[in-house]
Motif scaffolding. Structure first.
Motif, PDB file in Angstrom:
ATOM      1  N   GLN A 151       9.587   6.709  -1.480  1.00 19.39           N
ATOM      2  CA  GLN A 151      10.316   6.522  -0.227  1.00 19.39           C
ATOM      3  C   GLN A 151      10.048   7.628   0.787  1.00 19.39           C
ATOM      4  OE1 GLN A 151      11.809   3.752   0.613  1.00 19.39           O
ATOM      5  NE2 GLN A 151      11.230   2.958  -1.407  1.00 19.39           N
ATOM      6  N   GLN A 152       9.497   8.735   0.337  1.00 22.31           N
ATOM      7  CA  GLN A 152       9.193   9.838   1.241  1.00 22.31           C
ATOM      8  C   GLN A 152       7.774   9.747   1.810  1.00 22.31           C
ATOM      9  OE1 GLN A 152      11.864  11.672   1.884  1.00 22.31           O
ATOM     10  NE2 GLN A 152      12.886  10.415   0.314  1.00 22.31           N
ATOM     11  N   PHE A 153       7.003   8.793   1.337  1.00 27.42           N
ATOM     12  CA  PHE A 153       5.618   8.666   1.798  1.00 27.42           C
ATOM     13  C   PHE A 153       5.570   8.079   3.208  1.00 27.42           C
ATOM     14  CE2 PHE A 153       4.553   9.764  -2.354  1.00 27.42           C
ATOM     15  CZ  PHE A 153       3.181   9.794  -2.555  1.00 27.42           C
ATOM     16  N   TRP A 154       4.560   8.473   3.936  1.00 21.44           N
ATOM     17  CA  TRP A 154       4.313   7.916   5.261  1.00 21.44           C
ATOM     18  C   TRP A 154       3.448   6.660   5.144  1.00 21.44           C
ATOM     19  CZ3 TRP A 154       2.760  12.813   8.590  1.00 21.44           C
ATOM     20  CH2 TRP A 154       3.825  13.720   8.553  1.00 21.44           C
ATOM     21  N   TYR A 155       3.462   5.848   6.223  1.00 19.78           N
ATOM     22  CA  TYR A 155       2.693   4.599   6.348  1.00 19.78           C
ATOM     23  C   TYR A 155       2.584   3.841   5.019  1.00 19.78           C
ATOM     24  CZ  TYR A 155      -0.652   8.558   6.207  1.00 19.78           C
ATOM     25  OH  TYR A 155      -1.283   9.754   5.963  1.00 19.78           O
ATOM     26  N   LYS A 156       3.764   3.529   4.470  1.00 20.64           N
ATOM     27  CA  LYS A 156       3.816   2.803   3.191  1.00 20.64           C
ATOM     28  C   LYS A 156       3.205   1.410   3.307  1.00 20.64           C
ATOM     29  CE  LYS A 156       8.295   3.443   2.471  1.00 20.64           C
ATOM     30  NZ  LYS A 156       8.679   4.514   3.424  1.00 20.64           N
ATOM     31  N   ASP A 157       3.442   0.734   4.441  1.00 23.50           N
ATOM     32  CA  ASP A 157       2.886  -0.613   4.596  1.00 23.50           C
ATOM     33  C   ASP A 157       1.364  -0.586   4.555  1.00 23.50           C
ATOM     34  OD1 ASP A 157       5.380  -1.687   4.738  1.00 23.50           O
ATOM     35  OD2 ASP A 157       5.398  -1.944   6.920  1.00 23.50           O
ATOM     36  N   PHE A 158       0.780   0.407   5.205  1.00 22.13           N
ATOM     37  CA  PHE A 158      -0.682   0.509   5.196  1.00 22.13           C
ATOM     38  C   PHE A 158      -1.189   0.733   3.772  1.00 22.13           C
ATOM     39  CE2 PHE A 158      -4.496   3.224   5.286  1.00 22.13           C
ATOM     40  CZ  PHE A 158      -5.377   2.360   5.915  1.00 22.13           C
ATOM     41  N   ARG A 159      -0.484   1.551   3.021  1.00 27.41           N
ATOM     42  CA  ARG A 159      -0.910   1.830   1.642  1.00 27.41           C
ATOM     43  C   ARG A 159      -0.833   0.577   0.766  1.00 27.41           C
ATOM     44  NH1 ARG A 159      -0.813   7.514   0.529  1.00 27.41           N
ATOM     45  NH2 ARG A 159       0.224   8.721   2.156  1.00 27.41           N
ATOM     46  N   THR A 160       0.284  -0.156   0.871  1.00 25.10           N
ATOM     47  CA  THR A 160       0.486  -1.295  -0.025  1.00 25.10           C
ATOM     48  C   THR A 160      -0.219  -2.557   0.448  1.00 25.10           C
ATOM     49  OG1 THR A 160       2.570  -1.834   1.099  1.00 25.10           O
ATOM     50  CG2 THR A 160       2.690  -0.438  -0.872  1.00 25.10           C
ATOM     51  N   GLN A 161      -0.359  -2.721   1.763  1.00 29.63           N
ATOM     52  CA  GLN A 161      -0.922  -3.962   2.284  1.00 29.63           C
ATOM     53  C   GLN A 161      -2.413  -3.877   2.578  1.00 29.63           C
ATOM     54  OE1 GLN A 161       1.479  -5.202   5.641  1.00 29.63           O
ATOM     55  NE2 GLN A 161       3.385  -4.778   4.540  1.00 29.63           N
ATOM     56  N   GLN A 162      -2.943  -2.656   2.746  1.00 27.32           N
ATOM     57  CA  GLN A 162      -4.357  -2.507   3.064  1.00 27.32           C
ATOM     58  C   GLN A 162      -5.098  -1.668   2.024  1.00 27.32           C
ATOM     59  OE1 GLN A 162      -5.792  -4.149   5.607  1.00 27.32           O
ATOM     60  NE2 GLN A 162      -3.805  -5.038   6.092  1.00 27.32           N
ATOM     61  N   LEU A 163      -4.634  -0.431   1.844  1.00 23.52           N
ATOM     62  CA  LEU A 163      -5.373   0.498   0.991  1.00 23.52           C
ATOM     63  C   LEU A 163      -5.380   0.065  -0.474  1.00 23.52           C
ATOM     64  CD1 LEU A 163      -6.953   3.135   0.972  1.00 23.52           C
ATOM     65  CD2 LEU A 163      -4.797   4.352   0.598  1.00 23.52           C
ATOM     66  N   LEU A 164      -4.215  -0.265  -1.016  1.00 25.29           N
ATOM     67  CA  LEU A 164      -4.135  -0.642  -2.425  1.00 25.29           C
ATOM     68  C   LEU A 164      -4.895  -1.937  -2.726  1.00 25.29           C
ATOM     69  CD1 LEU A 164      -3.073  -0.024  -5.233  1.00 25.29           C
ATOM     70  CD2 LEU A 164      -0.944  -1.196  -4.634  1.00 25.29           C
ATOM     71  N   PRO A 165      -4.725  -3.013  -1.922  1.00 21.32           N
ATOM     72  CA  PRO A 165      -5.511  -4.222  -2.205  1.00 21.32           C
ATOM     73  C   PRO A 165      -7.011  -3.987  -2.115  1.00 21.32           C
ATOM     74  CG  PRO A 165      -3.671  -4.759  -0.775  1.00 21.32           C
ATOM     75  CD  PRO A 165      -3.723  -3.262  -0.861  1.00 21.32           C
TER      76      PRO A 165
END
Length: 313
Positions: free
Chosen positions: A74-88
């Motif tokens: 929860q303290q991470f920045w740009y979580k959506d980018f990580r989960t929706q772009q970077l991780l996939p």
């Protein structure tokens, strides 16, 4: 009448509805294909959308909670980018490179390709239209030496796919003839590092250069270069130019390929918001939109249709 087959291979973050997967009616390329067809109504086009997302989807879905349920998440920045772009993106890449998931993917793609390319005629033409990681998957299947070992899973499927493309061993004189290559938001430049490092060591089983160059040499015996359009949105964090990369991989003498990097822009409010911030990390707010914008781009459709029309003459 000659048919132009458009073989599509999608990238990350493309998921079909469950009913489409069950019925094997893949719709992700419909918008772009329809735009292309409208530009060349006099030509007979056939859509060949290959789909592989379901092979890695379950693994990524089960893995993601290991990241998002961490106490620090929860303290991470740009979580959506990580989960929706970077991780996939990184997840699909890592899973496909693994022999198990890679073999499942090629077996599924072989089945799809055979069912949709059945009945092609000697004068028909094939146009590759690949997006994102789909570019790497297709080129790996067609040209990487890691599939040459007859004892590994997926070997026979890859050989069957290659046999149906003119100019690729083992069936060089047979198969449908490649007329153009069209890549969209492609990370192939990054993947090419595997090839380049292999040249200075003992080689790499992911090296696509020898077989790709062999294909191009076979296709261009008449002196006509293969057109390769690399579509790049300047705000796409995955896309990289290929104009100077491909000649390093193959065609150092520039005899086989006419490659162009083509800049394309998207639309919508996110695009407008990101433009003034293009030199800032904040522009990544539009990264996902930019990366997927090619599928609905009239500019991309017109460029591809122009190539199809040119190669039909």
């Amino acid at each position: 009448m000659t048919t132009d087959y458009l073989l599509f291979v999608h990238g990350v973050n493309v998921r079909e509805r469950l009913e489409n997967e069950q019925q094997k009616t893949y719709r992700y390329a419909d918008s772009l294909f329809d735009l292309i067809q409208r530009e060349v109504p006099s030509l007979q086009l056939r859509k060949v959308p290959l789909y592989w997302a379901n092979v890695s989807e379950a693994v990524l879905r089960d893995f993601q909670p290991s990241i998002t349920n961490a106490s620090a998440w929860q303290q991470f920045w740009y979580k959506d980018f990580r989960t929706q772009q970077l991780l996939p993106f990184t997840g699909d890449a890592a899973l496909y490179i693994s022999r198990h998931v890679g073999s499942l993917a090629v077996e599924q793609l072989k089945e799809q390709a055979f069912s949709m390319l059945t009945g092609y005629q000697p004068d028909d033409r094939l146009h590759l239209v690949t997006h994102s990681w789909g570019t790497v998957i297709l080129f790996d299947m067609l040209f990487a030496s890691r599939w040459d070992d007859p004892d590994i899973p997926g070997h026979q499927s890859v050989q069957d796919i290659r046999r149906n493309l003119f100019g690729v061993p083992p069936g060089e004189p047979e198969g449908i003839r490649l007329a153009s290559i069209n890549t969209m938001g492609s990370p192939l430049a990054m993947f090419s590092l595997i090839t380049l490092i292999g040249r200075f060591n003992e080689g790499s089983s992911h090296d696509i250069s020898p077989k790709l160059e062999n294909l191009l040499a076979n296709l261009t015996r008449d002196g006509n270069k293969i057109p390769w359009q690399n579509f790049v949105h300047p705000g796409d964090p995955i896309a990289l130019p290929l104009e100077k990369v491909v000649p390093i991989l193959v065609d150092r003498s520039e005899r086989y390929i006419d490659i162009q990097d083509i800049l394309v822009l998207g639309s919508g409010w996110l695009e407008m918001l990101a433009k003034p911030l293009k030199s800032s990390f904040l522009s990544l707010v539009n990264g996902g939109n930019a990366h997927n914008s090619y599928w609905n781009s009239l500019e991309v459709a017109r460029a591809i249709s122009k190539i199809i029309l040119t190669t039909s003459l």
